[in-house]
Design a protein around this motif. Structure first.
Motif, PDB file in Angstrom:
ATOM      1  N   THR A 155       0.856  -1.188   0.000  1.00 59.01           N
ATOM      2  CA  THR A 155       0.000   0.000   0.000  1.00 59.01           C
ATOM      3  C   THR A 155       0.892   1.238   0.000  1.00 59.01           C
ATOM      4  OG1 THR A 155      -1.773  -1.129   1.213  1.00 59.01           O
ATOM      5  CG2 THR A 155      -1.798   1.260   1.244  1.00 59.01           C
ATOM      6  N   GLU A 156       0.560   2.206  -0.858  1.00 55.00           N
ATOM      7  CA  GLU A 156       1.370   3.421  -0.979  1.00 55.00           C
ATOM      8  C   GLU A 156       0.480   4.658  -0.960  1.00 55.00           C
ATOM      9  OE1 GLU A 156       3.384   2.948  -4.670  1.00 55.00           O
ATOM     10  OE2 GLU A 156       4.896   1.559  -3.876  1.00 55.00           O
ATOM     11  N   ILE A 157       1.047   5.764  -0.469  1.00 53.05           N
ATOM     12  CA  ILE A 157       0.361   7.054  -0.522  1.00 53.05           C
ATOM     13  C   ILE A 157       0.753   7.730  -1.828  1.00 53.05           C
ATOM     14  CG2 ILE A 157       0.073   9.309   0.567  1.00 53.05           C
ATOM     15  CD1 ILE A 157       1.034   7.987   3.209  1.00 53.05           C
ATOM     16  N   ASP A 158      -0.241   8.074  -2.642  1.00 56.55           N
ATOM     17  CA  ASP A 158       0.039   8.804  -3.887  1.00 56.55           C
ATOM     18  C   ASP A 158       0.157  10.297  -3.621  1.00 56.55           C
ATOM     19  OD1 ASP A 158       0.088   6.542  -5.481  1.00 56.55           O
ATOM     20  OD2 ASP A 158      -2.046   6.611  -5.899  1.00 56.55           O
ATOM     21  N   SER A 159      -0.819  10.863  -2.948  1.00 59.86           N
ATOM     22  CA  SER A 159      -0.803  12.299  -2.662  1.00 59.86           C
ATOM     23  C   SER A 159      -1.830  12.625  -1.586  1.00 59.86           C
ATOM     24  CB  SER A 159      -1.112  13.112  -3.929  1.00 59.86           C
ATOM     25  OG  SER A 159      -2.416  12.787  -4.408  1.00 59.86           O
ATOM     26  N   ILE A 160      -1.715  13.833  -1.043  1.00 54.64           N
ATOM     27  CA  ILE A 160      -2.675  14.322  -0.063  1.00 54.64           C
ATOM     28  C   ILE A 160      -3.076  15.729  -0.484  1.00 54.64           C
ATOM     29  CG2 ILE A 160      -3.112  14.899   2.351  1.00 54.64           C
ATOM     30  CD1 ILE A 160      -0.966  12.874   3.141  1.00 54.64           C
ATOM     31  N   LEU A 161      -4.350  15.912  -0.760  1.00 48.47           N
ATOM     32  CA  LEU A 161      -4.878  17.205  -1.174  1.00 48.47           C
ATOM     33  C   LEU A 161      -5.953  17.631  -0.186  1.00 48.47           C
ATOM     34  CD1 LEU A 161      -5.242  16.578  -5.027  1.00 48.47           C
ATOM     35  CD2 LEU A 161      -3.385  17.782  -3.837  1.00 48.47           C
ATOM     36  N   GLY A 162      -5.673  18.704   0.524  1.00 42.80           N
ATOM     37  CA  GLY A 162      -6.604  19.148   1.555  1.00 42.80           C
ATOM     38  C   GLY A 162      -6.733  18.086   2.628  1.00 42.80           C
ATOM     39  N   ASN A 163      -7.957  17.626   2.833  1.00 41.12           N
ATOM     40  CA  ASN A 163      -8.164  16.573   3.846  1.00 41.12           C
ATOM     41  C   ASN A 163      -8.421  15.202   3.215  1.00 41.12           C
ATOM     42  OD1 ASN A 163     -10.724  17.103   2.814  1.00 41.12           O
ATOM     43  ND2 ASN A 163     -11.744  16.661   4.766  1.00 41.12           N
ATOM     44  N   THR A 164      -8.039  15.060   1.915  1.00 41.19           N
ATOM     45  CA  THR A 164      -8.245  13.803   1.212  1.00 41.19           C
ATOM     46  C   THR A 164      -6.901  13.142   0.891  1.00 41.19           C
ATOM     47  OG1 THR A 164     -10.281  14.644   0.207  1.00 41.19           O
ATOM     48  CG2 THR A 164      -9.307  12.682  -0.782  1.00 41.19           C
ATOM     49  N   VAL A 165      -6.764  11.889   1.280  1.00 39.98           N
ATOM     50  CA  VAL A 165      -5.550  11.115   1.011  1.00 39.98           C
ATOM     51  C   VAL A 165      -5.830  10.170  -0.156  1.00 39.98           C
ATOM     52  CG1 VAL A 165      -3.815   9.544   1.961  1.00 39.98           C
ATOM     53  CG2 VAL A 165      -4.987  11.178   3.468  1.00 39.98           C
ATOM     54  N   TYR A 166      -4.953  10.195  -1.162  1.00 41.14           N
ATOM     55  CA  TYR A 166      -5.079   9.308  -2.329  1.00 41.14           C
ATOM     56  C   TYR A 166      -4.019   8.218  -2.210  1.00 41.14           C
ATOM     57  CZ  TYR A 166      -8.097  12.931  -4.227  1.00 41.14           C
ATOM     58  OH  TYR A 166      -9.110  13.835  -4.409  1.00 41.14           O
ATOM     59  N   ASN A 191      -9.961  14.749  12.629  1.00 44.10           N
ATOM     60  CA  ASN A 191      -8.797  13.917  12.987  1.00 44.10           C
ATOM     61  C   ASN A 191      -9.121  12.423  13.007  1.00 44.10           C
ATOM     62  OD1 ASN A 191      -7.243  16.223  13.262  1.00 44.10           O
ATOM     63  ND2 ASN A 191      -7.617  16.401  15.471  1.00 44.10           N
ATOM     64  N   LYS A 192     -10.071  12.026  12.178  1.00 41.23           N
ATOM     65  CA  LYS A 192     -10.437  10.622  12.053  1.00 41.23           C
ATOM     66  C   LYS A 192     -10.276  10.171  10.601  1.00 41.23           C
ATOM     67  CE  LYS A 192     -11.806  10.015  16.322  1.00 41.23           C
ATOM     68  NZ  LYS A 192     -11.103   9.080  17.254  1.00 41.23           N
ATOM     69  N   LEU A 193      -9.794   8.948  10.425  1.00 38.16           N
ATOM     70  CA  LEU A 193      -9.634   8.371   9.096  1.00 38.16           C
ATOM     71  C   LEU A 193     -10.980   7.813   8.627  1.00 38.16           C
ATOM     72  CD1 LEU A 193      -6.318   6.490   9.874  1.00 38.16           C
ATOM     73  CD2 LEU A 193      -6.527   8.425   8.310  1.00 38.16           C
ATOM     74  N   GLY A 194     -11.431   8.257   7.448  1.00 39.01           N
ATOM     75  CA  GLY A 194     -12.726   7.838   6.936  1.00 39.01           C
ATOM     76  C   GLY A 194     -12.676   6.512   6.202  1.00 39.01           C
ATOM     77  N   ASN A 195     -13.745   6.195   5.498  1.00 41.97           N
ATOM     78  CA  ASN A 195     -13.854   4.945   4.741  1.00 41.97           C
ATOM     79  C   ASN A 195     -13.148   5.054   3.394  1.00 41.97           C
ATOM     80  OD1 ASN A 195     -15.485   3.738   6.742  1.00 41.97           O
ATOM     81  ND2 ASN A 195     -17.310   4.725   5.895  1.00 41.97           N
ATOM     82  N   LEU A 196     -12.763   3.910   2.850  1.00 39.45           N
ATOM     83  CA  LEU A 196     -12.123   3.874   1.535  1.00 39.45           C
ATOM     84  C   LEU A 196     -13.152   4.136   0.441  1.00 39.45           C
ATOM     85  CD1 LEU A 196     -10.013   2.444   3.344  1.00 39.45           C
ATOM     86  CD2 LEU A 196      -9.574   0.868   1.463  1.00 39.45           C
ATOM     87  N   GLU A 197     -12.793   4.986  -0.493  1.00 35.27           N
ATOM     88  CA  GLU A 197     -13.625   5.261  -1.661  1.00 35.27           C
ATOM     89  C   GLU A 197     -12.849   4.787  -2.894  1.00 35.27           C
ATOM     90  OE1 GLU A 197     -16.670   6.423  -1.612  1.00 35.27           O
ATOM     91  OE2 GLU A 197     -16.745   6.860   0.544  1.00 35.27           O
ATOM     92  N   ILE A 198     -13.305   3.699  -3.522  1.00 38.41           N
ATOM     93  CA  ILE A 198     -12.586   3.118  -4.659  1.00 38.41           C
ATOM     94  C   ILE A 198     -12.731   4.024  -5.882  1.00 38.41           C
ATOM     95  CG2 ILE A 198     -12.314   1.091  -6.137  1.00 38.41           C
ATOM     96  CD1 ILE A 198     -11.716   0.597  -3.153  1.00 38.41           C
ATOM     97  N   ILE A 199     -11.594   4.274  -6.536  1.00 39.16           N
ATOM     98  CA  ILE A 199     -11.581   5.122  -7.736  1.00 39.16           C
ATOM     99  C   ILE A 199     -11.428   4.279  -8.993  1.00 39.16           C
ATOM    100  CG2 ILE A 199     -10.345   6.970  -8.950  1.00 39.16           C
ATOM    101  CD1 ILE A 199      -9.440   7.978  -6.153  1.00 39.16           C
TER     102      ILE A 199
END
Length: 206
Positions: A155-166, A191-199
């Motif tokens: 699992t890798e972090i692509d980018s973080i824009l505002g409060n959204t992590v890709y 300050n809570k991690l939300g649910n995964l949204e599949i792209i």
């Protein structure tokens, strides 16, 4: 006197007949009892033989525990709050993914591998929130035949824009080139991690 002798002789004959009948009856029952015991014994032997053959017909292969972990982290801001997102991907010691690799015939070849997971940690000065994902989080996005045998690889972090992590995760069938990638996002709110949204989901192979 003559009548008394006749009576004694008659009783003697009747007594002798009863003993012969009793002996005959016992001799008839004895072989049947022995036959029953023998039948039960033979039946038990057959059951044990079948169970033994079943055990011999199955070969189990267990993958070694993956000790190395894959870690990454990224610092970012939401408003003026500095945050760090840490990822760690590693193997559980559960042998929970089982594949039957038999190529025809009666003998089963079961391949047991350990489930891989990714731990998320959202940090400020201390841990703010935690989350763990594994292959089940992507079940609806994967072909059922692939999902039944796949494991999470990375699992890798692509980018973080505002409060959204890709992010993206790769999943593959152990010991094969059958690998798929899933791109998704999650929001950080309060300050809570939300649910995964599949792209997107795509085959990448190797």
């Amino acid at each position: 006197m003559k009548q008394l002798l006749i009576l004694i002789l008659t009783l003697s004959i009747l007594s002798s007949c009863d003993r012969k009948k009793s002996d005959k009856t016992q001799s008839e029952f004895k072989p049947k009892t022995e036959l029953k015991v023998e039948t039960i014994s033979e039946s038990q032997k057959e059951i044990e033989t079948i169970q033994s053959n079943k055990e011999k017909d199955t070969i189990n292969n267990y993958w070694a525990l993956i000790i190395d972990t894959i870690s990454s982290k990224k610092e970012f801001k939401i408003s003026d709050l500095k945050l760090t997102l840490e990822l760690k991907t590693y193997s559980l010691n559960d042998s929970s993914i089982v594949r039957n690799l038999a190529q025809g015939g009666e003998q089963a070849y079961l391949d047991h591998s350990h489930k891989m997971v990714t731990d998320f940690k959202l940090l400020t000065d201390s841990i703010v929130d935690k989350k763990q994902i594994n292959r089940t989080d992507f079940k609806k996005s994967l072909i059922p035949e692939f999902y039944s045998e796949c494991n999470l690889l990375a699992t890798e972090i692509d980018s973080i824009l505002g409060n959204t992590v890709y992010l993206n995760s790769s999943l593959g069938v152990p010991d094969s080139d059958n690998i798929w990638a899933v791109w998704y996002s999650l929001k950080i709110e309060n300050n809570k991690l939300g649910n995964l949204e599949i792209i997107e989901t795509d085959y990448i192979g190797l």
